[in-house]
Design an enzyme around this catalytic site. Structure first.
Site, PDB file in Angstrom:
ATOM      1  N   ASP A  56       1.220   1.173   3.711  1.00 50.54           N
ATOM      2  CA  ASP A  56       1.766   2.510   3.933  1.00 50.54           C
ATOM      3  C   ASP A  56       2.542   2.464   5.246  1.00 50.54           C
ATOM      4  OD1 ASP A  56       2.392   5.150   3.793  1.00 50.54           O
ATOM      5  OD2 ASP A  56       0.341   5.892   3.786  1.00 50.54           O
TER       6      ASP A  56
ATOM      7  N   ASP B 183       7.841   4.281   0.665  1.00 54.02           N
ATOM      8  CA  ASP B 183       7.160   3.673   1.817  1.00 54.02           C
ATOM      9  C   ASP B 183       5.722   3.256   1.536  1.00 54.02           C
ATOM     10  OD1 ASP B 183       6.267   6.277   1.511  1.00 54.02           O
ATOM     11  OD2 ASP B 183       5.998   6.616   3.652  1.00 54.02           O
ATOM     12  N   GLU B 184       5.344   3.157   0.275  1.00 55.18           N
ATOM     13  CA  GLU B 184       3.937   2.910  -0.048  1.00 55.18           C
ATOM     14  C   GLU B 184       3.834   2.082  -1.322  1.00 55.18           C
ATOM     15  OE1 GLU B 184      -0.097   5.618  -0.788  1.00 55.18           O
ATOM     16  OE2 GLU B 184       1.877   6.564  -0.636  1.00 55.18           O
TER      17      GLU B 184
END
Length: 458
Positions: free
Chosen positions: A11, A105-106
């Site tokens: 993350d 983003d993860e």
């Protein structure tokens, strides 16, 4: 469930805000809020410095401004964020073929499938190297969680924030989960949390103690059984590589409700064109056109029309969207519009004559008169009068004299620009007329300077 901590969850830390700080030296160490800046805007993300004031994601922007009036408020630059995301996902795919992105983003990674890790030591080495590689390639930081299942890996990455790494050792999972809030578990939102609280259950340990039958009684069979299993640290969900795209769509939310029917039609046409651009960019076509309308009272209507075959023709999509709009009452005002295409295929069946035939047959069935095709006239588009250029806060610009910079703000016919780059010192500020011929929009600069290969290297 496996017995080694070889599921990795990454993350990125305050991703959008961190990217803005990395590209703007004057904002490093300061409160930064990224989101919609209009009256109905919401916070997409904020820097850790802004969180000190109580600002958080999904908060109304007006409330964020009251809590942190001196923060920098920026419009998102999704093009830049996607570029960085592609770099990060590329690093993850070097670790394993099984990468499951959850957002820009993860992502989850199955290290065992890539033979990158097989025990605690090798998993830790892989996690540390990943963090170092992300910093070297993007200049940003990410938090890494390692565990034997997806649920625990995500919990571990939350514990690692910001810029850390946490590994949950096999055999310690239930002791770790027991004191945590029930909201920690996937699928437990405010409503389920309140329902459990009324049943006397507030921690994960209390879910385990309550037993399977009680959870089923409180939440129903499917949800109750799943939640009880997670409370016992059981999560059999595999890491699933990227799924095929099922639809392509675009939508816009408007700061002020649109009441003018002509403006609504124009917006739908514009969204249809943008949707087709995305469709073609992905080398896809589709056969079902979808229109989404959110009205003034927050009621949301969805209408769809299925064509005889897939298309990526902008005229076909525009016409279908326009037909769908005719069946929607917008007199009270519209706050959101969207156009999408589903039923995707990797080919295009440009059988427009067949579509026209189908429409004619439908008209005959309804008793309408069908006439032959009219002569095609050449349409000459009249040039639109030049509109005042819009300068969005945070977006990149270039000036012929001062070089690269970004917009700090604009209004009253003026635009204020700070001239700096990711590898410069904090830059100076200049103000120009919005129509200054020396000022133009620019592409974002890379956050990390690319080093050219040495002489003799390939």
């Amino acid at each position: 469930m496996r017995t080694t901590p070889t599921i990795l969850h990454l993350d990125m830390d305050a991703f959008f805000a961190s990217a803005e700080q990395a590209s703007k030296p004057s904002l490093r160490g300061k409160a930064v809020v990224v989101g919609g800046l209009g009256p109905r805007g919401v916070v997409f993300t904020c820097s850790y410095e802004a969180r000190v004031f109580g600002v958080h994601s999904a908060m109304p922007m007006a409330q964020a401004r009251r809590l942190a009036p001196n923060a920098a408020y920026l419009v998102p630059r999704f093009g830049l964020y996607r570029q960085i995301s592609e770099q990060v996902m590329g690093l993850l795919r070097e670790l394993s073929p099984l990468v499951e992105p959850l957002s820009l983003d993860e992502a989850f990674v199955d290290l065992e499938a890539g033979e990158t890790a097989w025990d605690e030591r090798s998993a830790l080495l892989a996690g540390r190297k990943l963090r170092d590689d992300i910093r070297a390639v993007t200049g940003l930081t990410g938090s890494v969680g390692l565990a034997a299942c997806k649920m625990l890996a995500k919990i571990a990455s939350e514990q690692a924030k910001p810029d850390g790494l946490v590994l949950i050792e096999p055999g310690t999972e239930r002791a770790l989960l027991a004191p945590m809030s029930v909201r920690t578990l996937p699928g437990v939102g405010p409503a389920t949390g309140d329902h459990l609280r009324r049943g006397g259950i507030t921690t994960v340990g209390e879910i385990a103690e309550a037993g399977e039958d009680e959870l089923v009684r409180l939440l129903g069979k499917a949800h109750g059984l799943a939640l009880y299993a997670m409370a016992l640290a059981r999560d059999e969900r595999p890491v699933v590589a990227e799924r095929d795209t099922k639809s392509v769509s675009v939508e816009d939310t408007y700061d002020v409700d649109i009441h003018d029917r002509v403006r609504v039609r124009m917006e739908v046409q514009r969204l249809a064109d943008r949707c087709v651009q995305r469709l073609r960019g992905a080398h896809l076509s589709g056969r079902t056109i979808v229109l989404k309308v959110r009205r003034y009272d927050f009621s949301t209507l969805t209408r769809s029309e299925t064509l005889r075959g897939p298309t990526d023709d902008p005229g076909v999509v525009r016409e279908a969207a326009a037909r769908l709009l005719e069946a929607v009452d917008t007199t009270g005002g519209v706050r959101l519009l969207g156009v999408g295409v589903t039923g995707l295929a990797d080919y295009t069946q440009e059988d427009l004559f067949a579509q026209a035939q189908a429409q004619a047959q439908a008209a005959v069935a309804e008793g309408a008169e069908v006439v032959g095709p009219e002569p095609v006239e050449e349409v000459v588009e009249e040039p639109e009068p030049a509109a005042e250029r819009q300068w969005r806060a945070g977006h990149d610009v270039r000036h012929v004299e001062f070089g690269h910079g970004w917009v700090q703000g604009s209004g009253l016919g003026r635009v204020t620009v700070r001239f700096e780059t990711p590898d410069s010192l904090p830059g100076r500020v200049k103000t120009f007329r919005v129509d200054d011929p020396g000022l133009e929009r620019a592409e974002p600069l890379p956050l990390v300077a690319r080093v050219p290969p040495a002489v003799g290297e390939g």
